[in-house]
Design an enzyme around this catalytic site. Structure first.
Site, PDB file in Angstrom:
ATOM      1  N   LEU A   1      -5.915  11.682   7.671  1.00 29.32           N
ATOM      2  CA  LEU A   1      -4.593  11.679   7.598  1.00 29.32           C
ATOM      3  C   LEU A   1      -3.520  12.139   8.518  1.00 29.32           C
ATOM      4  O   LEU A   1      -2.301  11.643   8.520  1.00 29.32           O
ATOM      5  CB  LEU A   1      -4.718  12.971   6.891  1.00 29.32           C
ATOM      6  CG  LEU A   1      -6.061  13.382   5.441  1.00 29.32           C
ATOM      7  CD1 LEU A   1      -5.859  14.298   5.116  1.00 29.32           C
ATOM      8  CD2 LEU A   1      -5.934  12.073   4.627  1.00 29.32           C
TER       9      LEU A   1
ATOM     10  N   HIS B   1     -21.192   8.554   6.798  1.00 26.96           N
ATOM     11  CA  HIS B   1     -20.339  10.144   7.021  1.00 26.96           C
ATOM     12  C   HIS B   1     -21.788  10.767   6.462  1.00 26.96           C
ATOM     13  O   HIS B   1     -21.741  10.308   5.634  1.00 26.96           O
ATOM     14  CB  HIS B   1     -19.479  10.499   5.466  1.00 26.96           C
ATOM     15  CG  HIS B   1     -18.497  11.247   5.821  1.00 26.96           C
ATOM     16  ND1 HIS B   1     -19.436  12.426   4.897  1.00 26.96           N
ATOM     17  CD2 HIS B   1     -17.358  12.003   5.691  1.00 26.96           C
ATOM     18  CE1 HIS B   1     -18.160  13.394   5.273  1.00 26.96           C
ATOM     19  NE2 HIS B   1     -17.523  12.628   5.746  1.00 26.96           N
TER      20      HIS B   1
ATOM     21  N   ARG C   1     -19.149  12.712  13.108  1.00 26.12           N
ATOM     22  CA  ARG C   1     -20.320  12.236  12.525  1.00 26.12           C
ATOM     23  C   ARG C   1     -21.592  11.190  12.462  1.00 26.12           C
ATOM     24  O   ARG C   1     -22.112  10.721  11.186  1.00 26.12           O
ATOM     25  CB  ARG C   1     -19.453  11.203  11.361  1.00 26.12           C
ATOM     26  CG  ARG C   1     -18.014  12.480  10.261  1.00 26.12           C
ATOM     27  CD  ARG C   1     -16.990  11.320   9.373  1.00 26.12           C
ATOM     28  NE  ARG C   1     -15.653  12.685   9.198  1.00 26.12           N
ATOM     29  CZ  ARG C   1     -15.161  12.412   8.576  1.00 26.12           C
ATOM     30  NH1 ARG C   1     -14.979  11.372   8.169  1.00 26.12           N
ATOM     31  NH2 ARG C   1     -13.913  14.021   7.803  1.00 26.12           N
TER      32      ARG C   1
ATOM     33  N   LEU D   1      -1.177   7.758   2.164  1.00 26.90           N
ATOM     34  CA  LEU D   1       0.202   8.247   2.989  1.00 26.90           C
ATOM     35  C   LEU D   1       0.590   7.750   4.122  1.00 26.90           C
ATOM     36  O   LEU D   1       2.097   7.688   4.558  1.00 26.90           O
ATOM     37  CB  LEU D   1      -1.540   9.232   3.538  1.00 26.90           C
ATOM     38  CG  LEU D   1      -1.757   9.952   2.618  1.00 26.90           C
ATOM     39  CD1 LEU D   1      -2.752  11.347   3.316  1.00 26.90           C
ATOM     40  CD2 LEU D   1      -0.782  11.072   2.339  1.00 26.90           C
ATOM     41  N   ALA D   2       0.301   6.519   4.494  1.00 23.61           N
ATOM     42  CA  ALA D   2       0.253   5.439   5.389  1.00 23.61           C
ATOM     43  C   ALA D   2       1.713   4.913   5.061  1.00 23.61           C
ATOM     44  O   ALA D   2       3.527   4.717   5.776  1.00 23.61           O
ATOM     45  CB  ALA D   2       0.120   4.213   6.391  1.00 23.61           C
ATOM     46  N   GLY D   3       1.196   3.735   3.727  1.00 20.46           N
ATOM     47  CA  GLY D   3       2.703   3.324   3.283  1.00 20.46           C
ATOM     48  C   GLY D   3       3.527   4.136   2.666  1.00 20.46           C
ATOM     49  O   GLY D   3       5.046   3.720   2.355  1.00 20.46           O
TER      50      GLY D   3
ATOM     51  N   GLU E   1      -5.301   3.159   8.366  1.00 19.64           N
ATOM     52  CA  GLU E   1      -6.442   2.834   8.143  1.00 19.64           C
ATOM     53  C   GLU E   1      -6.648   1.178   8.422  1.00 19.64           C
ATOM     54  O   GLU E   1      -7.499   0.562   9.092  1.00 19.64           O
ATOM     55  CB  GLU E   1      -7.626   3.583   7.723  1.00 19.64           C
ATOM     56  CG  GLU E   1      -9.142   2.490   6.915  1.00 19.64           C
ATOM     57  CD  GLU E   1      -9.604   3.590   5.813  1.00 19.64           C
ATOM     58  OE1 GLU E   1     -10.538   3.019   6.254  1.00 19.64           O
ATOM     59  OE2 GLU E   1      -8.917   4.273   5.512  1.00 19.64           O
TER      60      GLU E   1
ATOM     61  N   GLY F   1       0.355  -0.329  -0.205  1.00 17.21           N
ATOM     62  CA  GLY F   1       0.270   0.079  -0.205  1.00 17.21           C
ATOM     63  C   GLY F   1       0.469   1.528  -0.217  1.00 17.21           C
ATOM     64  O   GLY F   1       2.073   1.322   0.992  1.00 17.21           O
TER      65      GLY F   1
ATOM     66  N   SER G   1     -16.598  17.482   1.002  1.00 19.02           N
ATOM     67  CA  SER G   1     -15.956  17.254   2.922  1.00 19.02           C
ATOM     68  C   SER G   1     -16.657  17.579   3.953  1.00 19.02           C
ATOM     69  O   SER G   1     -17.880  18.851   3.421  1.00 19.02           O
ATOM     70  CB  SER G   1     -14.819  18.443   2.209  1.00 19.02           C
ATOM     71  OG  SER G   1     -14.631  18.558   3.504  1.00 19.02           O
TER      72      SER G   1
END
EC number: 1.3.5.1
Length: 666
Positions: free
Chosen positions: A470, A267, A338, A44-46, A454, A41, A285
């Site tokens: 994020l 959401h 949410r 952003l994390a990977g 996630e 992946g 958003s």
């Protein structure tokens, strides 16, 4: 009942992370050159983890099913990223970000991980600014902030409505530098289909080249899963259509525990479904709730007139509108968390007040904000007695500067101008708080196998606050995993290269190949999407925004029957030696069918309401209003004793069994 070791350090929350870093084992630069790490992946994390590990000197292999890491689903994040910088001087702090995150998750997250997340949040902004991420700035050139749901401060940094894209480009640029140095080898259009364990440790993966169909073996000293969430188990979601649970599910089947699978975020601000032919949903958003007001008509006559086209929403006066979030939760108004906003919208629509043809939409209205900004701008520009037209022009310009690309997206999809008529929105599946169980080091129950972003469960409890996804992804990748993985890899400095010509790799490859051959050779009656849609309908109807025991029991039976029929009657066209999207999708849906049943069993066992998991049988007569009274004030809470991570062996569901004084909202 047994107890897992979460490896949470002792001592005060404030000092846990610093003290821990000071005492863990390290790998020196010369030895890092001899250690390989696989990252599955590249969101952003990977992406951030791969870039940072390579920068430190490790040899990194990255895998993504997209044609480029910059097409990871992180790119779709719109509204912003949280950080406790307190640039607005409104009372924010590391503790307040920690508190808001734990409270927003209904006290179901691991507090030590969350405090660490809040602690490193400010570093993320510094890192991204240094990379050139174009965060929005105020008139003086300083970084700007806006508010998101469930908090009383402005701590969200943003880049218009494209924050995820800009942050991902920053991580991708850092990756590219390491690719050029030869420290990252990037395998695009590759999908991980199994993890390989050698002597109980994760030592590699089996991957399929999605273009040629070739099955490949890749070894490493550690494997990092950063493949995102599993919202597509519902078929319709805001996730990219390729987003899947396969990497997480494969390690689960090899011994990595899954935690809180039923905690799914619906959401509140998504473009409503338009028909049965639809294949995905589009997010609007949460940042829009800063300036948009959510309402439905007060009178059923007006609802029917709007549905029949006899009235427009702009025809209704303020007295004829029910701003139901402002009415129910005055302290937070439209910026409640949410899960609260989503269930409130569903409640209004279920009561018959939905405003579109299907009765599944509420309004998000910007008229008040355009008017407010217009008056303010007229004063700033010394325009006396400004006309309504001029006030509208000035106000719309401010709204466009903040949300222009989101408004453009809405108009392209719905063919209505949201500057002149309210948006229509309805809740949709967006994020999964549940995921692979990890300890404080972000390691799963398989030694050497990590899960970040996630894909893991640790930070958001039963409900994630907006703009925190994020934050978690980049915190894990830039500032947590690069420290904690070294403690494990310090014991591998003399291991040497991991060979791939071993019985463990042979067995894993055979299992993958046999499954692929089955799909191609099984001449069934139905397409993969036929089963995915059926699964999605079961999940939405019985494991959606509200759940009950009877529905969950039915869902378990229906998913089990559907899974049996899938293996008997699925039809996958094409061959194994070509780009075959249906073949890739078949494997993903097979995993979703297994996850869906576990999901429903988890929801059935949890006889409570918490965040994204709402059990109808356990509501008081006041329902949400009573449970969420705490949103009218901030009360103190405290933990009793040390947290213990308990495993419920019935279906191997893992629970964060934290005892708290004020656990639920009053």
């Amino acid at each position: 009942m047994s107890v897992l070791d979460s490896k949470v350090p002792k001592g005060p929350l404030k000092t846990k992370w610093t003290d821990y870093k000071n005492h863990i084992d390290l790998v020196n630069p010369a030895n890092k050159r001899n250690i390989d790490v696989i990252v599955v992946g590249t969101g952003l994390a990977g992406g951030s983890a791969a870039a940072t590990l390579a920068e430190l000197g490790y040899n990194v292999k990255t895998f993504c099913y997209q044609d480029s890491p910059r097409r990871a689903h992180s790119i779709a994040a719109q509204g912003g990223i949280n950080a406790a910088k307190n640039y607005q001087g409104d009372g924010d702090s590391t503790y307040r970000l920690f508190y808001d995150t734990v409270k927003g998750g209904d006290y179901r997250s691991r507090e030590a991980n969350v405090y660490r997340l809040a602690e490193v949040s400010g570093n993320i902004i510094d890192q991204c600014v240094a990379q050139g991420v174009p965060f929005a700035r105020d008139y003086g050139g300083l970084l700007d902030n806006r508010s998101f749901g469930g908090v009383l401060v402005s701590r969200t940094f943003y880049a218009k409505g494209q924050t995820g894209q800009q942050l991902l480009l920053g991580a991708y640029s850092a990756m590219n530098r390491q690719i050029a140095r030869g420290k990252i080898t990037s395998f695009n259009r590759h999908e991980m289909l199994d993890v390989v364990k050698v002597n109980g440790k994760a030592r590699g993966i089996i991957a399929r080249n999605l273009v040629t169909g070739e099955i490949e073996r890749h070894s490493a000293h550690a494997v990092v899963i950063a493949s995102g969430g599993y919202g597509n188990v519902y078929f319709l979601s805001t996730n990219a259509m390729g987003s899947n649970v396969t990497a997480s599910w494969k390690i689960h089947k090899k011994g990595a525990f899954f935690a809180n699978p039923c905690y799914t975020q619906i959401h509140p601000t998504c473009i409503p479904r338009s028909g049965d032919y639809q294949s995905k949903l589009t997010l609007m958003s949460e940042s829009l709730r800063n300036d948009g007001r959510i309402w439905v008509p007060k009178n059923m006559e007006d609802v029917m007139a709007i549905r029949e086209g006899k009235k427009k929403p702009t025809d209704l006066s303020e007295d004829e509108r029910d701003y139901y979030l402002e009415r129910r939760y005055p302290a937070f108004g439209n910026l409640v968390p949410r899960d609260v906003a989503s269930r409130a919208a569903k409640e209004r629509c279920d009561a018959g007040y939905g405003v579109n043809a299907t009765g599944e939409a509420v309004y998000l209205d910007f008229a008040s904000s355009i008017q407010r900004y217009g008056i303010e701008q007229a004063k700033i520009h010394n325009i006396e007695n400004a006309s309504k037209e001029k006030i509208y022009e000035l106000g719309a310009a401010i709204v466009k500067a903040k949300y222009g690309n989101l408004f453009q997206m809405y108009e392209k999809i719905v063919d209505q101008d949201p500057y002149k008529t309210p948006m229509m929105i309805y809740p949709a599946v967006h994020y999964t708080m549940g995921g692979v169980w990890v300890d404080y080091n972000l390691m799963t129950t398989i030694p050497g196998c990590y899960a970040i972003g996630e894909a893991n469960f640790s930070d958001h409890g039963a409900n994630r606050l907006g703009a925190s996804a994020l934050m978690q992804g980049l915190a894990d990748g830039y500032f947590v995993l690069p420290y904690t993985i070294g403690d494990y890899l310090s014991h591998d400095i003399r291991t040497g290269k991991i060979p791939t010509d071993t019985p463990e790799f042979d067995a894993a490859e055979k299992e993958v190949t046999d499954r692929i051959e089955f799909f191609i050779n099984n001449k069934g009656e139905h397409s993969v999407d036929y089963y995915h849609k059926k699964l999605g309908k079961i999940m939405w109807d019985k494991c959606g925004m509200s759940r009950n025991a009877e529905g969950l029991k039915t869902a378990i039976d229906e998913i089990s029957a559907l899974r049996k029929d899938f293996w008997k009657n699925v039809n996958v066209p094409g061959t194994t030696t070509e780009y075959n999207e249906q073949l890739a999708k078949a494997g993903r849906v097979a995993d979703f069918l297994e996850l869906g049943e576990l999901f429903a069993k988890d929801a059935l066992v949890r006889e409570e309401s918490a965040g994204g998991h709402f059990r109808e049988e356990h509501q008081t007569e006041d329902g949400e209003a009573k449970r969420l009274k705490e949103f009218q004030f901030v009360s103190a809470w405290e933990y009793k004793g040390e947290p213990k991570d308990a495993v419920l062996h019935k279906e191997e569901l893992v629970y964060e069994n934290i005892e708290v004084k004020e656990r639920s909202y009053k």
